[in-house]
Design an enzyme around this catalytic site. Structure first.
Site, PDB file in Angstrom:
ATOM      1  N   LYS A   1     -14.748   8.569  -3.636  1.00 50.66           N
ATOM      2  CA  LYS A   1     -15.959   8.912  -2.869  1.00 50.66           C
ATOM      3  C   LYS A   1     -16.509  10.262  -3.300  1.00 50.66           C
ATOM      4  O   LYS A   1     -17.720  10.434  -3.463  1.00 50.66           O
ATOM      5  CB  LYS A   1     -15.648   8.928  -1.365  1.00 50.66           C
ATOM      6  CG  LYS A   1     -15.323   7.543  -0.825  1.00 50.66           C
ATOM      7  CD  LYS A   1     -14.696   7.573   0.577  1.00 50.66           C
ATOM      8  CE  LYS A   1     -14.019   6.221   0.837  1.00 50.66           C
ATOM      9  NZ  LYS A   1     -13.137   6.236   2.033  1.00 50.66           N
TER      10      LYS A   1
ATOM     11  N   HIS B   1       0.801  -1.234   0.000  1.00 50.42           N
ATOM     12  CA  HIS B   1       0.000   0.000   0.000  1.00 50.42           C
ATOM     13  C   HIS B   1       0.827   1.274   0.000  1.00 50.42           C
ATOM     14  O   HIS B   1       0.268   2.362   0.160  1.00 50.42           O
ATOM     15  CB  HIS B   1      -0.917   0.047   1.220  1.00 50.42           C
ATOM     16  CG  HIS B   1      -1.985  -0.989   1.236  1.00 50.42           C
ATOM     17  ND1 HIS B   1      -3.250  -0.772   0.706  1.00 50.42           N
ATOM     18  CD2 HIS B   1      -1.997  -2.243   1.718  1.00 50.42           C
ATOM     19  CE1 HIS B   1      -3.980  -1.852   0.884  1.00 50.42           C
ATOM     20  NE2 HIS B   1      -3.246  -2.772   1.497  1.00 50.42           N
TER      21      HIS B   1
ATOM     22  N   LYS C   1       1.038  14.464   0.990  1.00 47.44           N
ATOM     23  CA  LYS C   1      -0.320  14.771   0.514  1.00 47.44           C
ATOM     24  C   LYS C   1      -0.506  16.267   0.243  1.00 47.44           C
ATOM     25  O   LYS C   1      -1.498  16.680  -0.336  1.00 47.44           O
ATOM     26  CB  LYS C   1      -1.353  14.284   1.530  1.00 47.44           C
ATOM     27  CG  LYS C   1      -1.391  12.753   1.688  1.00 47.44           C
ATOM     28  CD  LYS C   1      -2.374  12.340   2.788  1.00 47.44           C
ATOM     29  CE  LYS C   1      -2.320  10.861   3.125  1.00 47.44           C
ATOM     30  NZ  LYS C   1      -3.048  10.017   2.150  1.00 47.44           N
TER      31      LYS C   1
ATOM     32  N   LYS D   1      -8.136  14.258   4.602  1.00 48.34           N
ATOM     33  CA  LYS D   1      -7.325  13.038   4.598  1.00 48.34           C
ATOM     34  C   LYS D   1      -6.283  13.228   5.685  1.00 48.34           C
ATOM     35  O   LYS D   1      -6.138  14.325   6.225  1.00 48.34           O
ATOM     36  CB  LYS D   1      -6.672  12.817   3.228  1.00 48.34           C
ATOM     37  CG  LYS D   1      -5.934  14.046   2.665  1.00 48.34           C
ATOM     38  CD  LYS D   1      -5.396  13.779   1.259  1.00 48.34           C
ATOM     39  CE  LYS D   1      -6.389  14.047   0.142  1.00 48.34           C
ATOM     40  NZ  LYS D   1      -6.687  12.885  -0.679  1.00 48.34           N
ATOM     41  N   ARG D   2      -5.544  12.162   6.033  1.00 47.23           N
ATOM     42  CA  ARG D   2      -4.479  12.329   7.012  1.00 47.23           C
ATOM     43  C   ARG D   2      -3.551  13.467   6.568  1.00 47.23           C
ATOM     44  O   ARG D   2      -3.324  13.673   5.375  1.00 47.23           O
ATOM     45  CB  ARG D   2      -3.696  11.014   7.160  1.00 47.23           C
ATOM     46  CG  ARG D   2      -4.474   9.926   7.873  1.00 47.23           C
ATOM     47  CD  ARG D   2      -4.828  10.328   9.294  1.00 47.23           C
ATOM     48  NE  ARG D   2      -3.646  10.361  10.123  1.00 47.23           N
ATOM     49  CZ  ARG D   2      -3.300   9.432  11.013  1.00 47.23           C
ATOM     50  NH1 ARG D   2      -4.066   8.379  11.192  1.00 47.23           N
ATOM     51  NH2 ARG D   2      -2.207   9.573  11.734  1.00 47.23           N
TER      52      ARG D   2
ATOM     53  N   THR E   1      -8.543   6.787  -1.971  1.00 46.33           N
ATOM     54  CA  THR E   1      -9.891   6.245  -2.166  1.00 46.33           C
ATOM     55  C   THR E   1     -10.949   7.321  -1.951  1.00 46.33           C
ATOM     56  O   THR E   1     -12.063   7.203  -2.449  1.00 46.33           O
ATOM     57  CB  THR E   1     -10.153   5.052  -1.217  1.00 46.33           C
ATOM     58  OG1 THR E   1      -9.648   5.372   0.084  1.00 46.33           O
ATOM     59  CG2 THR E   1      -9.495   3.793  -1.722  1.00 46.33           C
TER      60      THR E   1
HETATM   61  C1  26V Z   1       2.331   1.767   8.259  1.00 46.97           C
HETATM   62  C2  26V Z   1       2.398   1.860   9.606  1.00 46.97           C
HETATM   63  C3  26V Z   1       3.698   1.833  10.215  1.00 46.97           C
HETATM   64  C4  26V Z   1       3.647   1.482  11.662  1.00 46.97           C
HETATM   65  C5  26V Z   1       2.614   2.234  12.399  1.00 46.97           C
HETATM   66  C6  26V Z   1       1.266   2.066  11.837  1.00 46.97           C
HETATM   67  C7  26V Z   1       1.249   1.989  10.372  1.00 46.97           C
HETATM   68  C8  26V Z   1       0.049   2.027   9.731  1.00 46.97           C
HETATM   69  C9  26V Z   1      -0.008   1.941   8.370  1.00 46.97           C
HETATM   70  C10 26V Z   1       1.129   1.804   7.638  1.00 46.97           C
HETATM   71  C11 26V Z   1       1.076   1.659   6.157  1.00 46.97           C
HETATM   72  C12 26V Z   1       0.389   2.755   5.542  1.00 46.97           C
HETATM   73  C13 26V Z   1       0.083   2.455   4.134  1.00 46.97           C
HETATM   74  C14 26V Z   1      -1.199   3.075   3.737  1.00 46.97           C
HETATM   75  O1  26V Z   1      -2.032   3.409   4.542  1.00 46.97           O
HETATM   76  N1  26V Z   1      -1.389   3.217   2.453  1.00 46.97           N
HETATM   77  C15 26V Z   1      -2.599   3.777   1.890  1.00 46.97           C
HETATM   78  O2  26V Z   1      -3.390   2.686   1.443  1.00 46.97           O
HETATM   79  C16 26V Z   1      -4.588   3.107   0.820  1.00 46.97           C
HETATM   80  C17 26V Z   1      -5.377   1.872   0.487  1.00 46.97           C
HETATM   81  O3  26V Z   1      -4.713   1.107  -0.439  1.00 46.97           O
HETATM   82  C18 26V Z   1      -4.266   3.946  -0.387  1.00 46.97           C
HETATM   83  O4  26V Z   1      -5.472   4.396  -0.966  1.00 46.97           O
HETATM   84  C19 26V Z   1      -3.411   5.137  -0.006  1.00 46.97           C
HETATM   85  O5  26V Z   1      -3.023   5.837  -1.168  1.00 46.97           O
HETATM   86  C20 26V Z   1      -2.186   4.671   0.741  1.00 46.97           C
HETATM   87  O6  26V Z   1      -1.455   5.773   1.256  1.00 46.97           O
END
Ligand code: 26V
Length: 824
Positions: A671, A363, A562, A556-557, A667
């Site tokens: 929406k 992701h 971003k 968004k975050r 995503t």
């Molecule tokens: C990494 C970590 C690292 C440790 C702490 C918690 C944590 C939580 C999430 C992540 C990975 C983040 C990757 C992510 O959220 N990607 C997003 O995924 C969406 C669904 O596929 C996508 O639409 C977004 O563009 C993308 O940023």
């Protein structure tokens, strides 16, 4: 006798009311005179829950009986939002409930909003998992989600004096949507050591012993499909001290405090969701969470498989496990361990089963988000797993060496163990090696992973192991539930509600794109949705905004990639331009409301500065009498799923403006378009495919392309770059103290001017401003604008998460839907 007494579902208003009253009086033990909105919410939920339980039991029985291949979606995040509204719509009895509640003296909206969001996720990745569960159930796929039951979900955001303040999200005080299964528990081992011994057959085997045990307790959440009785299961694990003799011993010895401390330490594992989005920090507790959840889930899956008495070779025919990012990658190692250490299979036989079972979704390409764990930490926490990881790596590198003899650098590059100080386990590489398919989440992203971070693995395994499944969203929540009037209008023109289960039916809308009467109805609904958001803005921020103004939304975050900073710099530029205009010209300008929302990770200082700048700019502009309605700047507190349901239907334009090549998919872009808003965006993530579908005339693209990013960054670092003069002007005004203490924003400016402008804000600024002017011009012609919106919506069929689930099922999982049992 059992059959005769089977629970009957309510079917009409009278039956619904009877159930609500029954739950108020008996389940909640309240008198009807003393039934407030909270109690009415509880009773309504319990009434619907009873219905779901019936369907849920039948679905699970049917799935067990038919014993077909099942999908298991392993995700540390499920951003579910509220359940009641969704349950009412999926069951098809929302109108019945509305009338019933009205009869009992309540407005259904007031009841629905009593529910806390289930906010067990950070952002896109967690919400995607929730959309997938909705689609899997709606399409009758036998599928389970597995996650953690966090006591605290993502923090609640408060804005105090323009700064983000985090407040814990204690959401479980009353949650009718989960069922504790105190009889479904798994003991999870940590620490200890590994002893090699010889078994009866004379074979050397590893025994993992000692350490400590934490108990996993299952909590089940029913996942109703839309317009089908299929109700799948989301199983969330909660951690608990294992109890037993050990603790009693301590207790009896008078060591009460330490036995309580043990218990608290165990419960800490599922206590809190890590609030980072795209940043990996390598905390021991996070690794404990991962193993705890993975081991409990696999134990459960294996236990279910073993009931069927099939040979192990059939495991991959019965089980498909999807790894949602690398967070569950230890599952690969755990299954291998179960098969060789506990079930006694040979390494190669076991490994064949493992790799046929797992598949992995990536992701993000952001390097700081790629998980790596220190070898020493894994050694300490999971000593046997580390040995298995080393063996997996050894066999893998041997395989690589065969195809690439003498390429030592290749071996170093692809090794699962990074030879750094300290040594690290590269989780993405382990996930690739342990899976039969790896997918990205939008075309550009899937191409990028093949040409950048996983390039060597394409060489090793060939291109077929890598595939793309472009993300999607569930039209049930994101259109039907969030925007009921638009859903109704579409149903009236598209041959009923079929579009909700086959979104390509939206194509039928296109013929009405120029229809005057239809456009009018369409515009009225958009206006009403803007009024709804304006009210929310008024009650939460105190600022009055004009619903006739152009609503420009970025929610968004908060993250530098971003580029909310690009947006707010653009807002300042617009403000300065308005201030400099003669009155006559100013009068001709188009009023605009710039709306921001989103959480910053608590430790992400720069993201918090961005929030502060947005609020500071807002308080200057919103109180500037020269400007009035021409420009307002709003920061919406605590953006979450239920707020998104109000926000997405209310945009005229929304912003998806990441540096090209950084946003894997996005995503919310889908929406917003699905709800009749246009987007301004970069050529990034799913924006590219949205453009292909809706047509270039119906989207506002700007900025540099991902293939140019590297060169542009190089130019910043090696001096052949000057900053856009309009952007310099913006910086000067900030530095002059126009928006509060300039010192506060120095770092944001320095990031662009002095530190290489990694996210290319200055490179894209001019193009962004020009494109925003095009937006203004286009918006002036309302008829054409509405036509564009209708056309865009009519071409959004591709972005349903139903389509995603079909693609995963066919090209990755090899599973088929299971028709629900006929109802008696
Ligand atoms: C990494 C970590 C690292 C440790 C702490 C918690 C944590 C939580 C999430 C992540 C990975 C983040 C990757 C992510 O959220 N990607 C997003 O995924 C969406 C669904 O596929 C996508 O639409 C977004 O563009 C993308 O940023």
């Amino acid at each position: 006798a059992w059959r005769k007494h089977q629970v009957k579902n309510f079917e009409d208003q009278d039956g619904f009311e009877r159930e609500v009253v029954r739950h108020v009086e008996t389940t909640l033990a309240r008198s009807l005179f003393n039934c407030d909105e909270k109690a009415a919410y509880a009773a309504t939920s319990l009434a619907f829950r009873d219905r779901l339980i019936n369907d849920w039991n039948k679905t699970q029985q049917q799935q067990t009986y038919r014993d077909n291949k099942r999908v298991y979606y392993l995700s540390l995040e499920f951003l579910m939002g509220r359940a009641l509204d969704n349950a009412m719509l999926n069951v098809g009895l929302k109108d019945t409930a509305k009338a019933g509640l009205a009869d009992l003296g309540f407005r259904i909206e007031d009841i629905i909003t009593q529910e806390n969001d289930a906010a067990l996720g950070n952002g896109g990745l967690g919400r995607l998992a929730a959309c997938f569960l909705d689609s899997l159930a709606s399409l009758n796929y036998p599928a389970w989600g597995y996650g953690l039951r966090y006591r605290y979900g993502i923090f609640k955001q408060e804005i105090i004096d323009g700064y983000q303040v985090e407040v814990p999200d204690y959401w479980l005080d009353f949650n009718p949507w989960e069922f504790p299964r105190h009889d479904v528990t798994v003991n999870i081992q940590f620490f200890g050591n590994v002893r090699k011994t010889t078994n009866d057959a004379g074979k050397t085997v590893a025994v993992w012993e000692g350490g400590e045990i934490v108990q996993a307790v299952a909590y089940d959440v029913p996942i109703p499909g839309y317009d089908t009785p299929t109700t799948n299961n989301l199983r969330l694990w909660s951690s608990k001290a294992s109890g037993g003799e050990f603790d009693f011993q301590k207790f009896n010895n008078g060591d009460y405090e330490s036995s309580v401390a043990d218990q608290q330490r165990a419960e800490t594992i599922s206590a809190v969701l890590y609030p980072n989005d795209n940043l990996e920090r390598g905390k021991e507790l996070r690794l404990k969470q991962q193993y705890f959840w993975v081991a409990a889930s696999l134990h459960d899956i294996v236990r279910r498989f073993k009931k069927s008495k099939r040979p192990w070779s059939e495991f991959p025919d019965q089980v498909a496990i999807q790894l949602n990012d690398t967070h569950p990658t230890l599952a690969v190692v755990e299954l291998q361990r179960i098969l060789i250490d506990i079930e006694g299979l040979e390494w190669d036989v076991a490994w064949q089963i493992v790799t046929s079972t797992f598949s992995y979704t990536n992701h993000t390409v952001l390097p700081e988000a790629l998980e790596k764990w220190p070898v020493g930490l894994i050694q300490h926490l999971l000593p046997r797993h580390l040995q298995i990881i080393f063996d997996i790596n050894l066999y893998f590198l041997q395989l690589v060496e065969k195809s690439f003899p003498d390429d030592r650098d290749m071996l170093r590059r692809v090794s699962i163990i990074e030879e750094s100080q300290p040594k690290m386990v590269r989780m993405a590489y382990l996930a690739i090696v342990g899976s039969h398919k790896v997918n990205g989440v939008a075309e550009l992203h899937s191409d990028l992973i093949k040409t950048t971070i996983f390039k060597d693995f394409v060489q090793i395994y060939g291109p077929d192991k890598f595939t793309n499944v472009t993300n999607g969203i569930t039209p049930r929540r994101w259109l039907h539930q969030a925007n009921p009037r638009l859903s109704e209008l579409i149903a009236a023109k598209c041959g009923g509600k079929a579009f909700l289960t086959d979104l390509t039916n939206l194509a039928k809308l296109e013929q009405f794109a120029e229809d005057k009467e239809f456009r009018k109805e369409w515009a009225e609904i958009k206006y009403a949705n803007k009024v709804r958001l304006a009210k929310h803005i008024k009650t939460t921020t105190g600022v009055t905004v004009n619903p006739s103004a152009l609503f420009d939304i970025q929610v968004k975050r908060i993250h530098e990639y971003k580029r909310q900073q690009l947006n707010i710099f653009g807002v300042i530029h617009r403000y300065l331009a308005l201030k400099a205009m003669p009155l006559e010209e100013k009068k001709k300008q188009l009023p605009r409301v710039s709306i921001f929302g989103g959480k910053a990770a608590p430790g992400y200082w720069m993201a918090k500065q961005i929030i502060h700048l947005i609020n500071s700019v807002g308080s200057v502009i919103n109180n500037d009498a020269d400007i009035g309605d021409l420009l307002k700047v709003i920061f919406l507190e605590d953006y979450n799923v239920s707020k998104a349901e109000i926000i997405c239907p209310a945009s005229d334009i929304s912003e998806h403006i990441s540096t090209a090549g950084t946003e894997a998919s996005g995503t919310s872009n889908m929406k917003f378009v699905l709800n009749g808003g246009l987007i301004i965006g970069t050529c990034d993530g799913a924006n590219i495919e949205i453009t292909r579908e809706v047509g270039e005339d119906n989207i506002f693209l700007f900025g540099n392309l991902s293939e140019d990013v590297e060169d542009l960054r190089h130019a910043h670092t090696y001096g052949s770059h000057t900053i856009d003069s309009d952007l310099e002007q913006v910086f000067k005004e900030i530095e002059g103290g126009r928006f509060g203490t300039p010192h506060d924003f120095g770092a944001m400016i320095a990031a662009v001017r002095e530190h290489g402008d990694y996210y290319l804000v200055s490179d894209d600024f001019h193009s962004y401003i020009e494109t925003q002017h095009l937006v203004d011009e286009a918006y002036r012609n309302q008829d054409e604008w509405v036509t564009r919106c209708i056309k865009a919506v009519s071409r959004m069929g591709f972005f349903s998460s139903d389509r995603c689930m079909h693609e995963y099922a066919e090209s990755i999982w090899n599973v088929e839907p299971l028709a629900p049992a006929p109802s008696e």
